[in-house]
Design an enzyme around this catalytic site. Sequence first.
Site, mmCIF file in Angstrom:
data_model
loop_
_atom_site.group_PDB
_atom_site.id
_atom_site.type_symbol
_atom_site.label_atom_id
_atom_site.label_comp_id
_atom_site.label_asym_id
_atom_site.label_seq_id
_atom_site.Cartn_x
_atom_site.Cartn_y
_atom_site.Cartn_z
ATOM 1 N N HIS A 262 0.833 -1.204 0.000
ATOM 2 C CA HIS A 262 0.000 0.000 0.000
ATOM 3 C C HIS A 262 0.875 1.264 0.000
ATOM 4 O O HIS A 262 0.712 2.152 -0.844
ATOM 5 C CB HIS A 262 -0.909 -0.023 1.236
ATOM 6 C CG HIS A 262 -1.823 1.166 1.358
ATOM 7 N ND1 HIS A 262 -3.136 1.135 0.947
ATOM 8 C CD2 HIS A 262 -1.612 2.418 1.836
ATOM 9 C CE1 HIS A 262 -3.693 2.316 1.169
ATOM 10 N NE2 HIS A 262 -2.789 3.125 1.719
ATOM 11 N N GLU A 263 1.804 1.327 0.931
ATOM 12 C CA GLU A 263 2.648 2.522 1.037
ATOM 13 C C GLU A 263 3.542 2.678 -0.196
ATOM 14 O O GLU A 263 3.836 3.794 -0.608
ATOM 15 C CB GLU A 263 3.477 2.514 2.324
ATOM 16 C CG GLU A 263 2.651 2.542 3.629
ATOM 17 C CD GLU A 263 1.636 3.679 3.713
ATOM 18 O OE1 GLU A 263 1.900 4.761 3.161
ATOM 19 O OE2 GLU A 263 0.560 3.470 4.319
ATOM 20 N N HIS A 266 1.701 4.727 -2.702
ATOM 21 C CA HIS A 266 1.816 6.165 -2.427
ATOM 22 C C HIS A 266 3.210 6.667 -2.821
ATOM 23 O O HIS A 266 3.361 7.716 -3.434
ATOM 24 C CB HIS A 266 1.633 6.447 -0.930
ATOM 25 C CG HIS A 266 0.220 6.352 -0.445
ATOM 26 N ND1 HIS A 266 -0.802 7.110 -0.964
ATOM 27 C CD2 HIS A 266 -0.349 5.596 0.545
ATOM 28 C CE1 HIS A 266 -1.939 6.836 -0.321
ATOM 29 N NE2 HIS A 266 -1.695 5.912 0.590
ATOM 30 N N GLU A 292 -4.896 7.912 -2.776
ATOM 31 C CA GLU A 292 -5.406 6.642 -2.273
ATOM 32 C C GLU A 292 -5.691 5.687 -3.438
ATOM 33 O O GLU A 292 -5.588 4.472 -3.287
ATOM 34 C CB GLU A 292 -6.662 6.914 -1.436
ATOM 35 C CG GLU A 292 -6.908 5.969 -0.286
ATOM 36 C CD GLU A 292 -5.737 5.735 0.665
ATOM 37 O OE1 GLU A 292 -4.884 6.633 0.845
ATOM 38 O OE2 GLU A 292 -5.675 4.633 1.229
HETATM 39 ZN ZN ZN Z 1 -3.139 5.204 1.968
#
Ligand code: ZN
Length: 496
Positions: A262-263, A266, A292
């Site tokens: 997830h990170e 980003h 997101e």
């Molecule tokens: Zn996030």
Amino acid sequence: MDLKVRFHELLKKEKAYEYAMQIIGWDSQTEAPRDCFPHRAEMMGILSGELFRIASGKEMQETVYGLYDKKDALDDITSREIRKAKKQLDKIVKIPENEYVEYMSLLQMAQRIWEDAKANNDYESFKGTLGKIIEYTKKFVSYYGEGKHPYDVLLDDYEDGMTMKDYDEFFNVLKQELVPFVRQILAAKDNHDYRFMEEKYDIDAQKKFSDYLMDVMCFNRNRGLLKQSVHPFTWGTSPEDVRLTTRYIENMVFSNVFSVIHELGHATYEQQIDSKWNDTYLTGGTSMGIHESQSRFYENIIGRSQEFWNTHYPKMKSLFPEQLKNVDAELAHRAVNRVEASLIRVEADELTYPLHIMLRYEIERMIMTGQTNVDELPALWNDKMEEYLGIRPETDSEGVLQDVHWSSGMIGYFPTYALGSAYAAQFYNAMNKDFNVLEAVKNNDMGKINAWLKEKIHQYGSSKDPKELLLSVTGEPFNPKYYINYLKDKYSKLYL
Ligand code: ZN
């Protein structure tokens, strides 16, 4: 001196202070020793005071409002910068200083009151404070909102261009399509044995797998690094320095796996922004929702696909041969896509997650339109939970008190979480028109996917707003049907 030149000089100075504070902030959350904080707080206080003076002082006001007055004569880039700068400045300049100071001290207290209320399951002790936060929020918005509906102003603060009308359409589609589908999935039988998920997994081996995942996702280590923190996050000062964190929990191996992926979503976004925006107002990801969308695209669409597990599970198994001896890639894939009705948003799976957000949006909307009040919130929350997920919280700690957002004054933030996933599905659909995405995942070719993201989305930083970006990348405005189709397709295959 030319106003435009003055504006960019001030901005650069502002960015230099921000840079120093961001690096210190990163250090505070990852490595700083405990006893450094009192002195550090004093130093940070001085820096942030200076930053505030530069960002909102007389000189900045003169240049920003001066340029705004002749915005039609500016080049496209500067005009975008000035519109953004003005939006930010209005919030500081138009709110009376004494009210702002009162509000900040209210928020400080609110944090502790909320923590205690949550720990003691005592909504009554928090309700008055929440009411005050809502009143302040409404009042502040009336100062800078230029006559727009207060909730529209807040929604736009967190996601440029979004209004109640947009979100109503989105959540109505979710309600009609997803609520019955989720019921169907929750009723389906699942007899697989998932106990392996909670076994103990050596932390050093987990770290090795994080390292492996960073290479799989083609993270540029010359422009970033990974550390640990209590809550995973991504932190960037510029595309040349983007850092992320994860956390390791011995009996929750997948917590780290999906935090890292997830990170990395980003972080890759931030790394791939064109450096030409560095000293402008247009650097960084364009909005919460778009940011997101990148992390959830990585985490859910790629990281939770069968192709990903077929290709990368052997590596994981080699690191944990004992724990995974009876688990094949198919079971691992099922395990990381398990659907359950749960009370807590942050523990929710990909499919039920948007319903948690829908509930929060509907409640915020009712608060901001005066259709409910703080006395009614716990029951309203529980009723909606029962309606959408078929379960009812027994305590307010598991219900209306669970999230930090409202006690921090963040009203209008929640819906961006669901929007991100829906944007991701629409981008995914567009990417698939250019090449077979899961084929690239199967071939361990994230480079191809990242190159597409860079070309279509990342390079632009904030120089395109979310609606423009969506239109230019996918050829149509935001359309939640891609998200619904994606979810139905994936979870029908897994469960029905
Ligand atoms: Zn996030």
